[in-house]
Design an enzyme around this catalytic site. Structure first.
Site, mmCIF file in Angstrom:
data_model
loop_
_atom_site.group_PDB
_atom_site.id
_atom_site.type_symbol
_atom_site.label_atom_id
_atom_site.label_comp_id
_atom_site.label_asym_id
_atom_site.label_seq_id
_atom_site.Cartn_x
_atom_site.Cartn_y
_atom_site.Cartn_z
ATOM 1 N N ASP A 104 32.666 42.120 35.675
ATOM 2 C CA ASP A 104 32.986 42.855 36.904
ATOM 3 C C ASP A 104 32.614 44.320 36.677
ATOM 4 O OD1 ASP A 104 34.101 40.436 37.647
ATOM 5 O OD2 ASP A 104 35.996 41.300 38.337
ATOM 6 N N LYS A 166 33.005 42.680 45.138
ATOM 7 C CA LYS A 166 34.461 42.728 44.919
ATOM 8 C C LYS A 166 35.004 43.980 45.579
ATOM 9 C CE LYS A 166 37.724 43.199 41.021
ATOM 10 N NZ LYS A 166 37.834 43.187 39.539
ATOM 11 N N LYS A 195 35.082 38.671 46.106
ATOM 12 C CA LYS A 195 36.345 38.714 45.361
ATOM 13 C C LYS A 195 37.246 39.783 45.973
ATOM 14 C CE LYS A 195 38.349 39.542 40.766
ATOM 15 N NZ LYS A 195 38.063 39.699 39.309
#
Length: 231
Positions: A104, A166, A195
């Protein structure tokens, strides 16, 4: 190569086995080894998709998760996104070598706001290339962006080869919102994962995010979310 969960499958899992959508998270700077052990034990007990941890703790997490299906997700350029691109790439590569299954990374927020879109894309591309074959998610930090910037960030992330966008690091004034998840899903279509992370502390909120188009949930309250899903 790993396969992405579709939006429709995510909606089914949210009702039947929401743990499989959750990255069980511990990213605070004061996190201890004991807390990582507890995080991993909870991940094993409740069958979370992954644990999301800082790179330093990858080797420790591996000892607790050996021979399990729980994946290890780590962060890059976290939480500011202002690290040099070559440093992000090195950090991602080293995280993968240590045993991370997913990355991430925080987008270069400053470059995005300056409309230096080429730099934003190159920043993502070098990370994606450095961990070829692993799922790479791009954290937009939506609390700091305009709607246009969120849309552009999503488009660039897709063009750069990322698997997910995300919402948040969880370190800013606000985290995931239904409106942002909807916007991000519209921007990426069905070609990428979304996400939702930041401030998701209960099952009701998690369900709303999935209905809005999220296919993964990042949460430090994963245990509470799963327990509520069975009540």
């Amino acid at each position: 190569m790993p396969e992405l969960v579709s939006v429709e499958t995510a909606k089914i899992l949210a009702k039947t086995n929401i743990a499989q959508l959750i990255d069980h998270t511990a990213l605070r700077p004061d996190t201890t080894g004991v807390q990582i052990q507890i995080l991993c034990e909870e991940a094993l007990k409740y069958h979370f998709y992954s644990v999301c941890i800082n790179p330093f703790f990858i080797p420790l997490a591996k000892t607790f998760l050996a021979d399990s299906k729980v994946k290890i997700c780590t962060v890059v350029g976290f939480p500011l996104g202002a690290t040099l691109s070559r440093v992000k790439a090195y950090e991602a590569e080293e995280g993968a070598k240590e045993g991370a299954d997913e990355i991430d990374m925080v987008i270069n927020i400053s470059a995005l706001k300056d409309k230096d879109y080429r730099k934003v894309q190159e920043d993502i591309e070098v990370v994606v290339r450095s961990v070829k074959g692993l799922i790479c998610k791009v954290i937009l930090e939506t609390a700091l962006l305009t709607e246009q910037e969120k849309e552009i960030g999503c488009q660039i992330a897709g063009e750069a080869g990322a698997w997910f966008v995300k919402t948040s690091t969880g370190f800013e004034r606000s985290g995931a919102t239904v409106e942002d998840v909807q916007l991000m899903r519209r921007a990426v279509g069905n070609h990428m994962g979304v996400k939702a992370a930041g401030g998701i502390r209960d099952y009701e909120t998690a369900i709303k995010m999935v209905k809005a188009g999220a296919t993964r949930i990042g949460a430090s309250k994963g245990v509470e979310i799963v327990k509520e899903s069975h009540s």
